[in-house]
Each structure stands twice: as C-alpha cells, then as structure tokens.
Scaffold this motif. Structure first.
Motif, PDB file in Angstrom:
ATOM      1  N   LYS A 367     -24.872 -24.778  64.466  1.00  9.33           N
ATOM      2  CA  LYS A 367     -23.438 -24.639  64.224  1.00  9.33           C
ATOM      3  C   LYS A 367     -22.751 -25.759  64.977  1.00  9.33           C
ATOM      4  O   LYS A 367     -22.791 -25.794  66.199  1.00  9.33           O
ATOM      5  CB  LYS A 367     -22.939 -23.305  64.764  1.00  9.33           C
ATOM      6  CG  LYS A 367     -22.954 -22.218  63.741  1.00  9.33           C
ATOM      7  CD  LYS A 367     -22.159 -21.028  64.245  1.00  9.33           C
ATOM      8  CE  LYS A 367     -22.620 -19.783  63.529  1.00  9.33           C
ATOM      9  NZ  LYS A 367     -22.590 -18.620  64.381  1.00  9.33           N
ATOM     10  N   CYS A 368     -22.202 -26.695  64.278  1.00  6.76           N
ATOM     11  CA  CYS A 368     -21.540 -27.796  64.944  1.00  6.76           C
ATOM     12  C   CYS A 368     -20.182 -27.996  64.310  1.00  6.76           C
ATOM     13  O   CYS A 368     -20.033 -27.859  63.110  1.00  6.76           O
ATOM     14  CB  CYS A 368     -22.320 -29.091  64.760  1.00  6.76           C
ATOM     15  SG  CYS A 368     -23.901 -29.058  65.570  1.00  6.76           S
ATOM     16  N   SER A 369     -19.220 -28.321  65.116  1.00  7.28           N
ATOM     17  CA  SER A 369     -17.945 -28.661  64.523  1.00  7.28           C
ATOM     18  C   SER A 369     -17.238 -29.620  65.431  1.00  7.28           C
ATOM     19  O   SER A 369     -17.456 -29.641  66.627  1.00  7.28           O
ATOM     20  CB  SER A 369     -17.110 -27.413  64.302  1.00  7.28           C
ATOM     21  OG  SER A 369     -16.719 -26.875  65.526  1.00  7.28           O
ATOM     22  N   HIS A 370     -16.432 -30.456  64.842  1.00  9.18           N
ATOM     23  CA  HIS A 370     -15.548 -31.234  65.686  1.00  9.18           C
ATOM     24  C   HIS A 370     -14.204 -31.316  65.016  1.00  9.18           C
ATOM     25  O   HIS A 370     -14.076 -31.242  63.802  1.00  9.18           O
ATOM     26  CB  HIS A 370     -16.131 -32.605  66.027  1.00  9.18           C
ATOM     27  CG  HIS A 370     -16.254 -33.547  64.865  1.00  9.18           C
ATOM     28  ND1 HIS A 370     -15.248 -34.377  64.480  1.00  9.18           N
ATOM     29  CD2 HIS A 370     -17.265 -33.772  64.022  1.00  9.18           C
ATOM     30  CE1 HIS A 370     -15.649 -35.096  63.447  1.00  9.18           C
ATOM     31  NE2 HIS A 370     -16.865 -34.740  63.141  1.00  9.18           N
ATOM     32  N   GLY A 371     -13.215 -31.444  65.814  1.00  8.60           N
ATOM     33  CA  GLY A 371     -11.886 -31.538  65.264  1.00  8.60           C
ATOM     34  C   GLY A 371     -11.101 -32.500  66.120  1.00  8.60           C
ATOM     35  O   GLY A 371     -11.381 -32.652  67.301  1.00  8.60           O
ATOM     36  N   CYS A 372     -10.151 -33.198  65.521  1.00  4.63           N
ATOM     37  CA  CYS A 372      -9.290 -34.004  66.365  1.00  4.63           C
ATOM     38  C   CYS A 372      -7.925 -34.096  65.722  1.00  4.63           C
ATOM     39  O   CYS A 372      -7.773 -33.983  64.511  1.00  4.63           O
ATOM     40  CB  CYS A 372      -9.883 -35.370  66.613  1.00  4.63           C
ATOM     41  SG  CYS A 372      -9.991 -36.383  65.170  1.00  4.63           S
ATOM     42  N   THR A 373      -6.942 -34.225  66.548  1.00  6.83           N
ATOM     43  CA  THR A 373      -5.588 -34.376  66.042  1.00  6.83           C
ATOM     44  C   THR A 373      -4.897 -35.474  66.825  1.00  6.83           C
ATOM     45  O   THR A 373      -5.187 -35.706  67.986  1.00  6.83           O
ATOM     46  CB  THR A 373      -4.759 -33.084  66.194  1.00  6.83           C
ATOM     47  OG1 THR A 373      -4.669 -32.770  67.588  1.00  6.83           O
ATOM     48  CG2 THR A 373      -5.373 -31.915  65.464  1.00  6.83           C
ATOM     49  N   ILE A 374      -4.014 -36.169  66.138  1.00  5.26           N
ATOM     50  CA  ILE A 374      -3.128 -37.112  66.806  1.00  5.26           C
ATOM     51  C   ILE A 374      -1.739 -36.789  66.280  1.00  5.26           C
ATOM     52  O   ILE A 374      -1.557 -36.658  65.081  1.00  5.26           O
ATOM     53  CB  ILE A 374      -3.495 -38.573  66.445  1.00  5.26           C
ATOM     54  CG1 ILE A 374      -4.937 -38.862  66.833  1.00  5.26           C
ATOM     55  CG2 ILE A 374      -2.533 -39.543  67.128  1.00  5.26           C
ATOM     56  CD1 ILE A 374      -5.429 -40.233  66.412  1.00  5.26           C
ATOM     57  N   GLY A 375      -0.798 -36.628  67.168  1.00  6.55           N
ATOM     58  CA  GLY A 375       0.533 -36.311  66.676  1.00  6.55           C
ATOM     59  C   GLY A 375       1.540 -36.385  67.797  1.00  6.55           C
ATOM     60  O   GLY A 375       1.272 -36.937  68.854  1.00  6.55           O
ATOM     61  N   ARG A 376       2.686 -35.823  67.549  1.00  6.10           N
ATOM     62  CA  ARG A 376       3.684 -35.790  68.612  1.00  6.10           C
ATOM     63  C   ARG A 376       3.992 -34.348  68.952  1.00  6.10           C
ATOM     64  O   ARG A 376       3.439 -33.425  68.349  1.00  6.10           O
ATOM     65  CB  ARG A 376       4.925 -36.558  68.203  1.00  6.10           C
ATOM     66  CG  ARG A 376       5.484 -36.116  66.879  1.00  6.10           C
ATOM     67  CD  ARG A 376       6.690 -36.952  66.522  1.00  6.10           C
ATOM     68  NE  ARG A 376       7.046 -36.741  65.135  1.00  6.10           N
ATOM     69  CZ  ARG A 376       7.992 -37.416  64.512  1.00  6.10           C
ATOM     70  NH1 ARG A 376       8.683 -38.328  65.147  1.00  6.10           N
ATOM     71  NH2 ARG A 376       8.262 -37.158  63.260  1.00  6.10           N
ATOM     72  N   LEU A 377       4.900 -34.161  69.894  1.00  9.84           N
ATOM     73  CA  LEU A 377       5.219 -32.802  70.321  1.00  9.84           C
ATOM     74  C   LEU A 377       5.837 -32.019  69.178  1.00  9.84           C
ATOM     75  O   LEU A 377       6.562 -32.571  68.354  1.00  9.84           O
ATOM     76  CB  LEU A 377       6.202 -32.847  71.486  1.00  9.84           C
ATOM     77  CG  LEU A 377       5.595 -33.086  72.857  1.00  9.84           C
ATOM     78  CD1 LEU A 377       6.698 -33.168  73.889  1.00  9.84           C
ATOM     79  CD2 LEU A 377       4.618 -31.968  73.206  1.00  9.84           C
TER      80      LEU A 377
END
Lengths: 433, 251, 481
Positions: A367-377
């Motif tokens: 079971k592997c997962s990755h997530g990433c986000t780039i954003g502002r407040l």
C-alpha cells in the motif's frame, strides 16, 4: 587557484596518507574524479545549483580547532544543553575540548581509532555506505576528505541517559570556509538515543558545510533525531543523514529548516529488516533568497515495513523550495505500507516550489501513496478569522502557524519544541510584515 | 442437501475445525452459534472455498457431489451462497454490472442461456422489490462507501438474484442496529422456499428472532458441542457462553 | 492456496489478434537514412521546395542529437540505418473514391474491424487509413467539405492547403524539439490533417487508423489538427501492426492547435504489436504529442488507452497559453509480459486562470514495467492556475513494477496544485468475493480492472469505449491464473 583544484590537492594528500582510513578515502577520491561536481543535468541536482558554491574561494579547514571557544558557541546552544552529551565540530573537525560525553552507555572515538577497535568490522561496512545511494561528487567529496570524524556507539540494551547534541560550527570570520563534519553512529541491539543537531556559522564570510552522518540502527533499537537548520543567510550546506535499519527498529526523524543560502538535505532510510517502523517529518519555512532542497529516499528492502513521510513548506520572499521524495519497494518487500505527503504554501509572488514525489514499486502486495499540494492560504479561513475581528496579517500568521503545527508536534522533547515553535512564530510574524 | 462429516480444517498449520458433523435438508434453517474464535467464520469460509484455509480431513457432500472438489465459482454455480461478514469493495464496478456478470456466469455453469438486458432488468426489479433495496444503491460502485446496513442489504439482494439452494449468512447481524437486522431478515425470509435451506452463523440470538431456526448448534473450540431447537438459542442468551466454555473446556 | 491465485505468477501468452500480415505489393525506399532518402521521399510526394528544405534542416539537426536515455525503459539501441523509411502499398492510380481502392487493402481494414466501404451505414465515423507510410483513403470527405472542414492525408494537404501547412507545421513541436521529433520532421511520410473552420462543430468523430504492414519499416506519421475560433472536433486514432520477430520503430508527431474558444478532444487506442510473451519483437513507440491552447477559453483533452507496443515513450502535453484555457489528460496504460511503458503528460501553464487535470491509471502485469512521468509547470505569470493530478497504479503479480515520477514546478503564489498517487494490487479478497458469486478469476480481474480504469474509459467516444474495454481484458489475459 580555483577551489576545486585546491580541494583536489588536499584530497590527494589525504589519500596518500597511510592510515586506517586510506582505502576508504582512495575509493571515494576515484568516485569524485569520476563524478565531478553535480551539474544541473544531474537528475538529483536539477533544481539545486550546488556547483556555484565552489565558485567561491573556499578555504580547506585547518586541523586546529582552538580558534572557536566555548563563548563563541553560546549563541547556538539548544535548550537542555547543560544536561546533554555534547559533540562539537569546528570547521568539520571534532573539537574534544568543547565536547563532553556524560552517558556511560555511549562510547565515542575518532574514526581512525574505531578502525583499530572491536568495531572495525562495523565501521568498515558502514563508513561510506551512503555513497551507494548518493552517486554524486558531493557525497564522494566528504568521504574522500575523511578527517576529524567521529564514531559513536550506544551500547546494547541501553537508553542513553542524556540526549546527544551535535553542533556543527563553521568559523567564517576570516575566510570562506569549507567544513565537512563526519559522524558514524551505531545503535546496538535494543539501544535508544535521542539526538539534536544544529549548525552555526561565525563571521560574515561565506561558508559551505558538507556534512555526512551515517547511522546503523540494530534490532529493537530506537533512534529519535532532530535537525534544526537556522544558520546564517550566507551559509550553505549539504546535510546528509543516511540511516540503515539492519533489524526491526524504530526511527523518528524531524528536519526543521529556517535559514541558509542553499540548504540541501539528503535523508535516506534503508529498511533492511522486516517490521521496521520509520517516520520522517520536515518543516521548511524560508525567507529572503534562501533555497531549501529536501531529498529523501525510503528504500523498502524487506517485507512488513511501515514508513510515514510528511513534509510541509512555507515559502516567503524570493525563496525557492525543492522536495524530492523517493520511495522504493523492492521485489521482496511485500506488505509494505509507505505514505508520503508534501504540502506547500507560497506566501509571496516571488517564491517558488518544485516538488517531485516518486514511487518505484516492484512488489505487488503493498500500500503506497503519495500526495502533494502547492497553493496559498485558504481564503475562507482568513475570512472566517477576520470576521471574528482578527486583523488580516495576524489571521494569516495564525493560519500558517497552524499549518506548521502538524510537524512541530512531532518534536517530542518539550523544551526543544517550544524553542523551535518560538523561532517559527518569529519567522511567520516576519513573513507577514 | 448438505452433509458435513468429520470436517477438519485450519490455517497456516493451525487447526481450527476439529471434526464438524452437520446435516442440512431442503427447507430447513440451521443456526450455528458460538463464542468468538470458536471457528464459526472458518466453517463458512471452508464451505465457500476460501483458499487460505486448508482442509485436513473429513468430507462435505452437497446435493450428492463432493463440494471440496469444486472451485469457489463452481460452488456458486452449484447453488451455494455466502453472505460475507465483511463484503468487499470494488471501486468503479457497479452492483448492477457485477450481478449481471455473476447471474450469467452461473447460468452458463448450469447450461442455461444468458439473460439479455431486458430479462435481466426484469429479474432485478422483481428482486429489488423483494428485498427492499433502492436502485440508487445498485448503480453505485460495489459496496464502496456503503454503510454497514447497506452492505448487508446488498448481500441479501445478491442472494435473491442468484437464488441459491443453500445460503450461508456469516454474522450478517454484526454491526447492525435492530432496524437493519429486521430489513435484512425480511429479505432472507422472502427468499425461502421448501427447496432451499439457510445456515445462519451468529454470535447473538437476536437475529434468530427474525430468521427462526429449526435447529441450533453450538460451536466451541472447533466442534459442535451441543445441538437443539430454537429454545437452545434463548437458553444461551440467558446463560452466555461461559457455561459452555466451562463445560467443554477440556473437550 | 489453490490454483486460482497461486498461478498469478503463471503468465500465459495472450493472443494478439491483429498480428496477421497482408500480402500487399509495396513500393519501398532502400534501407537506411541519408539526404538522398529524404530527397527521394520528398520527390515521391511531389513536395514543394520549402518542405524539402525543412526536412533537410531537421535531418541535419538530428545528426547532432543523441538518443534520450532518461526514460525508465531498457531496449537494444535502434540501428537507424537498418530501417526502411518509405514503404507504400502499390496502387496503379491514385484512387478517386473508396471503390477504386485495392480490394486487398480494404480487406485488411475489414479484418481490423474498420470497414472503409461500410463506414457510412455503420458508425458515422470519418476515417483516414494509413498503411505503413501513406494514407490509403479517407471516408466522408465530401460531407465534411460541405461544412468547410478539411480532413485529408498530410500529403494531400501539402498539395492543396500549403498555406495552412506552412503556417502550422512544426509550430507546436519544433523540428529541434527532441531526437524523435527531429527524425520524424526529416522523414515523415504521411498522416492526417484536419482543419475545423470558425464556429463549426464537427458533426462526427474523425479518425485515423494506422497500421504498419511491411517488414523492417518504420512508421513516421505526422498529424496536424487546427481548430479555429469557437470550433469543436473529436478525433480518434487507432494503431495495430503484424506480429514480427524484429522490433519496428514508430516515431510519430502530433500537433494540435486550438484558437479562442475552440475545443479539441483527441483519443488514442494504441494497440501496436507488443512482442511475444518472451519479449521478442514488438513496436518501439516513441511519439511526441503536443497541443497548444493558443486562444482564450480554449480546451485540449487527451485520452489514451495504451495496451500495445514493446516500448512506449510518450507524453501528450498541453501548452496552456490562452487565458482561461483548459488542458486534460486521461490515460490508461496496461503493460503485460515484457512490455515497458514510460508515459504521462506535461501541463505548461502560461496564461492566467488556466486549469488542467490529469488522471492516469497504470496497470502492470507479468514482468512489465509501467512508469508515469509528468510535469505540471506554473509559470510566473500564470495567475490562479489550477491543477489536479491523480495517478493510480494497479499491480498484478509480483514481478512487475509500477513507478511514478511527477515533476511539479510552481512559480506563482496564486496557483493551486494538487497531486495524489496510490499503488495497490488486486486483493485476493476481491477475487474470492467475485468467485463466490460464480464469476471465474479471469472475468473477476477484468471486472476489477475496468472499474479501476473507468474514470478514463468514460472519456472515450462511445463507439470506441466498448472496443477499448475488450482490449484491456485481452491484454491482461493470462496474467492471473
């Protein structure tokens, strides 16, 4: 003479030295000559132009360490210092006068001495092990320059009575300094160690710290590690922490990066036994023109391991951020659980982030997962706070602080957590100005 | 219909069933009760052919055929249905599609013509009404995001669609409130005929208020230690399993 | 464990049903590549001087380039002098209508399930069929012409619409872009051209069917689609090749241009011969596909179902230049046996308020390697850019690999970028559940895989969705006992 030429000369001299570490240095020198300094087309250095650091006339660190006194050390002390085992490196060379080992469960000696001790086999097998994962001239440079390094071991079935504090001090009062601290740390079966590490540059000249720490964690051992990077804005560093879990063991690593010119962290976790449990957390909160680059590798070799990785970034001013997280799951590493998350907030129009999470999976029952986000407040959040009468700037720094909280909470010793929390709060208040 | 003789089975070298004997005839409802870890769910899994379990002895005859020789899908084709304690989720596959495939595969096994879309829809509508399940639920991904009650209702719906000869309900009541139990039980009762049979596996007596058993068996430590009529279930409810445990600890 | 699952490792050959060869008389250029070959191709096609010059320029640039090696694929180096760069089925005269086309050719396409002659009655899809290097016929031309839509082979377009070709050819993928696009620019032989005029919604699916037939032949086609302001087109390409022991090269270039408020939907069902179960033979599929959302509010959507090829190297991309433009990428890539795929997309956000969405589903079986490689880039001026990416991998068997390499580069603080990825396997409990309902393991796997890929399959035009679904099942046949 260019910096690289100077360095090569010094490394040639070291390689010619007929001591116990000579074969290790010689192999690394060969690797260095082969790799050269990483160019931007090197996939792992695509976003971090480390070569530029060598355009400076960097000084090869002297053997003498007495230029730095206990007084000089004071501004960098972490809370709890008085009660801790302390290891100080001056320009990458172990400074025994400033260091103290209080715990009977910890043995400390030079790498050269370790090669002659009962630990010789262990040292030979692990010194330079990081080079198997980091195939570039920077890692080879450290190993080819082995000098003034330290071997530490925490004895079997002992929890070190006091935490270990490591200070990497660079003296840049007169010259641009190249500092290369080196540690090989060993946690024997069922041993436990809490370790904090920080970096400090004295003086206004520029500096480059190329640090490598290799860690061997044996069966049932527990390793807790905190890295606090709040060095001067003109100090650059590549900081490598390479951890091998050779038995079922527990690792908890937290990396906090707040300042520096170029800060590159390599954190490798090699899980070589079943049922290893590892957690990696990172918070980077940058200003000015700082460049922060977190490279992590989680290598799942054996089945039933669990790894958790959570990095968060707050990027202000013209700072640039890089996150590169690699998870390998080898063919035998069935039943692996690996999670990775990277979240970034850009709070300035000039800041930027490059993120590259990677999964390389050769086993099927995982079971592997990755997530990433780039954003502002979150605008709704800001509005909610403002509608309760909180001014815009305060609302933003409150929200950023709560964003950072997930990571800050992972700092288990309370005094250190409070200390870092204060640094982060100050930084966020600054960012919002 | 079903004849289990001295059935022994285990998992990873550990013996769990240590000699089960049980006979079920058409039209009957049997209940198997027992404390946690007594082997109830193992029995259900072995009958359905779950591969993790290894049969080490004994025999199971189903309508005169050796059940243990069959693969799980062949057992389904033969008319054995297991309502799972933990129904599995399959993202992106609707229950409708799933059932269409299952019904036609089972028909194929039985040498019947596959149902065309119209006939299938007609059958589905009929069974939906029977077990009181909404179309909305059936068009969603199989069991994904379903509540406990919805999952169990879906199991009963599938049972209705496949019209098994023997239905095994594995802890169908677990985690359900009394209303959900009543709905599920109503569905099961609606499907019962004189030609099919039901095997209810449960920890508690409460489901048996709604699906009334002809026979109750107590499973403990891999063996049926006591059999009786529905009164036995009530008795167990009164005394709990501790009495059984102390009576048969060394059995 | 009984046979049902323990045989996951046991991979049985699945049949590639398009592996037949057709006995077509072909006219070919000699093997190898030099300026004379390029002049030969250009002369064969009666091309204007500027195009020959363009080809030669590309060739000279190609000579200075080296083959890329960064993709996560391994294969023996291609000997570019051992490839035939031009092969055309011989036809005495150029057919004026489909009735005049060589009946063996038509039979070939009928075998592939593409009936050129019966197109009208059957599906209402306009087809351009390309065998080896050249287009052999385009259906529905007259009907489309009435709306002002140009849909023809590239060769024809060069003759009849030189102004459009001159303006747009190489405008999205410059000849110098990469090794394979330079090679393609030098030697491309045919392909499809499509122009949708202002305000026109193309009333039917346009489709090109590519087939490699001749031995030792590379296929280098070039597709160019221009959607003028407020127009719409949905386009589909399909590909097959005969089973041959040696590897064959396919290096295509596809360029899409969407002007203000235009929308292009480009779907691919790629089923080149993948090689046999031991990894012998199969197509090297090195393709450059890129679209530019030139105008405001324009949209480009890529959908691909990749089941074939021995090695795939392909990143259909969107340059989101127009403000409020939208890019989408939906992909299902299946690899079995020894197949290798390194595929993904690039979303380059340049304009303001641009949006992109990436949904990638990778399925690996056998000893195959399946990689997703993608870039989401938000430039400094791309205020309020949005991206959402979802990359899921499904593993069947324990000797295959799934890899994800997403690159995310953000230089604007108002951007919102999200990326999620998961890797999982088909659960034994899922298969047992299906078995218990009377569904055999093979069918169960097909059901689960189709569920996994559903979000992408839903993007395919109706006519092809069913076909693609069957293809998934066939590709994975034998991957689970």
């Amino acid at each position: 003479m260019s910096t690289v030429t100077t360095i090569k000369e010094k490394m040639d001299l070291l390689a010619a030295k007929a001591d116990q570490l000579a074969p290790v240095r010689q192999a690394a020198l060969k690797a260095f000559n082969n790799f050269g300094l990483p160019a931007p087309k090197h996939e792992e250095w695509k976003y971090t132009r480390i070569g530029n650091v060598f355009n400076l006339p960097l000084q090869w660190a002297p053997d003498q360490v007495d230029a730095v006194t206990a007084e000089d050390l004071k501004p960098f002390l972490l809370p709890g210092h008085e009660e801790a085992n302390v290891l100080v490196f001056v320009n990458g060379v172990y400074a025994s006068a400033l260091s103290v080992i209080r715990s009977a469960s910890i043995e400390c000696m030079s790498l050269e001495a370790a090669m002659d001790s009962g630990y010789a086999e262990l040292v030979a097998a692990n010194l330079g092990h990081s080079g198997k994962y980091l195939t570039d001239g920077i890692n080879a440079l450290s190993t080819a320059s082995l000098r003034g390094g330290v071997f530490l071991t925490v004895k079997r079935s002992k929890d070190a009575e006091h935490p270990l504090f490591v200070y990497n001090i660079t003296d840049a009062r007169q010259v641009n300094m190249l500092s290369q601290p080196r540690v090989l740390l060993h946690l024997a079966e069922n041993a436990g160690l809490q370790m904090m590490e920080t970096y400090g540059t004295i003086g206004s000249q520029e500096s480059f710290t190329n640090q490598v720490m290799e860690v061997v964690v044996e069966k049932d051992a527990r390793f807790e590690y905190y890295k606090i990077q709040n060095d001067a804005a003109h100090a650059s560093q590549v900081s490598t922490t390479h951890i091998r879990q050779t038995g079922k063991s527990f690792v908890h690593a937290v990396t906090i990066s707040l300042n520096g010119a170029i800060v590159r962290n390599n954190l490798n976790l090699v899980m070589e036994a079943e049922y290893c449990d590892s957690h990696m957390y990172g918070l980077y909160c940058m200003q000015g023109k700082s460049h922060i680059d977190n490279h992590t590798i989680v290598d799942n070799v054996m089945p039933h391991c669990e790894s958790n990785e959570f990095y968060k970034g707050i990027m202000g001013d013209a700072s640039t951020g890089v996150f590169n997280g690699k998870i390998f799951v080898r063919q035998d590493a069935q039943k692996t659980n690996a999670f990775q998350s990277n979240k970034n907030v850009l709070i300035s129009d000039d800041a930027s982030v490059n993120t590259k999470p990677q999964l390389e999976i050769f086993a099927d029952d995982v079971k592997c997962s990755h997530g990433c986000t780039i954003g502002r407040l979150d605008e709704d959040g800001i509005f909610y706070l403002r509608s309760r009468g909180i001014p815009d700037q305060v609302a933003k720094s409150l929200l950023l602080h709560s964003f950072a909280m997930d990571i800050l909470e992972q700092i288990k010793p309370e005094p250190l957590r409070n200390y870092v929390d204060r640094l982060v709060s100050e930084r966020l208040a600054y960012e919002m100005e | 219909m079903l004849s289990i003789k001295n059935l022994q089975a285990g998992i990873e070298g550990k013996d769990i069933l240590k000699g089960i004997n049980l006979d079920i005839k058409p039209g009957e409802v049997h209940a198997i009760m027992g404390p946690n870890g007594s082997g109830k769910s193992t029995l259900a899994s072995v009958l359905a052919g779950r591969q993790d379990y290894e049969v080490t002895g004994g025999s199971v005859e189903f309508n005169g055929k050796d059940l243990l020789e069959f693969s799980p899908e062949q057992r389904a084709g033969e008319g054995l249905f297991l309502a799972f304690q933990y129904p599995v989720e399959i993202p992106g596959l609707s229950t409708v599609n799933f059932m269409k495939t299952a019904v036609n595969e089972v028909r194929k096994y039985r040498g019947e013509e596959p149902l065309d879309a119209v006939a299938f829809l007609k059958l589905m509508k009929e069974k939906m009404a029977l077990v009181n399940i909404s179309k909305e639920l059936l068009t969603r991904s199989l069991n994904e995001g379903f509540s406990g009650g919805e999952k169990k209702r879906n199991e009963v719906f599938q049972m209705a669609m496949l019209e098994p000869k023997l239905a095994i309900l594995d802890e169908t009541d677990s985690g359900l409130d009394i209303d959900a139990i009543r709905i599920a039980a109503h569905g099961v009762n609606a499907i019962r005929t004189k030609d099919n049979a039901v095997l209810v596996i449960t920890h508690y007596q409460r489901l048996l208020d709604y699906i009334v058993p002809d026979f109750v068996h107590v499973l403990y430590n891999g063996r049926i230690v006591k059999s009786g009529t529905k009164e036995l279930a009530l008795e167990l409810e009164e005394t709990g399993y501790d009495q059984i445990k102390s009576d048969y600890q060394f059995a | 464990m009984n046979d049902g699952l323990s045989t996951i490792e046991k991979t049985i050959a699945s049949d590639y049903k398009y592996g037949f060869t057709s006995d077509l008389e072909a006219e070919s250029a000699p093997k190898g590549l030099n300026e004379d070959i390029i002049r030969f191709i250009s002369a064969k096609k009666n091309e204007p001087g500027w195009l020959l010059e363009w080809r030669l320029k590309a060739y000279r640039h190609w000579l200075t380039m080296t083959e890329p090696n960064w993709a996560n694929v391994n294969y023996p180096k291609v000997d570019f002098q051992d490839v035939i760069y031009y092969s055309a089925p011989k036809q005495r005269v150029k057919p004026n209508s489909l009735d005049e086309v060589d009946p063996e050719l038509l039979r070939t396409f009928e075998k592939l399930g593409i009936s050129m002659a019966e197109q009208k009655r059957l599906t209402g899809v306009a087809v351009d069929a390309v065998i080896d290097s050249v287009s052999v016929g385009t259906s529905f031309k007259e009907e489309l012409a009435e709306l002002g839509i140009i849909f023809c082979s590239m060769s024809e377009a060069v003759q009849e619409h030189p102004e459009l070709i001159k303006k747009y050819l190489g405008s999205v993928v410059p000849m110098t872009d990469n090794f394979y696009s330079a090679l393609n620019s030098a030697v491309f032989t045919d392909g499809s051209f499509c122009y949708i005029p202002k305000g026109v919604r193309c009333p039917m699916e346009l489709s090109t069917y590519f087939r490699i037939n001749a031995e030792n032949t590379g296929q280098f086609e070039r597709t160019l689609i221009v959607a003028d302001e407020s127009s719409y087109v949905s386009y589909l390409e399909g590909c097959t090749a005969p089973m041959r022991d040696e590897n064959q090269l396919h290096a295509a270039v596809v360029e899409l241009i969407a002007l203000d408020h235009a929308e292009i939907k480009y779907s691919t069902v790629q089923n080149w011969y993948p090689g046999d179960k031991d990894g012998k033979g199969g197509i090297y599929n090195f393709v450059t596909k890129r679209g530019i959302c030139q105008g405001a509010h324009s949209k480009i959507s890529w959908t691909q179902v990749e089941t074939g090829s021995a090695v795939t190297w392909k990143y259909p991309s969107c340059i989101l230049k127009g403000d409020y433009s939208v890019g989408e990428f939906y992909s299902v890539a299946v690899t079995n046996h020894h197949q290798q795929a390194d595929t993904g997309t690039k979303m380059i956000h340049l304009g303001k308020n641009t949006r992109s969405r990436i949904v990638s589903k990778g399925i690996s079986a056998g000893v195959s390697q399946n990689s997703y490689r993608g870039l989401v880039s938000v430039s400094k001026n791309a205020a309020n850019a949005r991206n959402f990416s979802q990359c899921d991998s499904l593993l069947l068997g324990d000797r295959c690999g799934a890899h994800t390499f997403p690159y995310i580069e953000v230089k604007n603080s108002s951007a919102q970028v999200e990326h999620e990825a998961t890797t999982s396997k088909i659960g034994e409990d899922q298969i047992f559940y299906c078995n218990q309902r009377g569904i055999d393991t093979e069918t169960a796997v097909a059901l689960i895989v189709n569920g996994f890929a559903k979000e992408v399959m839903n993007q395919l035009p109706m006519e092809f969705a069913v076909e693609a679904q069957k293809l998934l099942a066939i590709t994975l046949e034998g991957s689970v006992g």
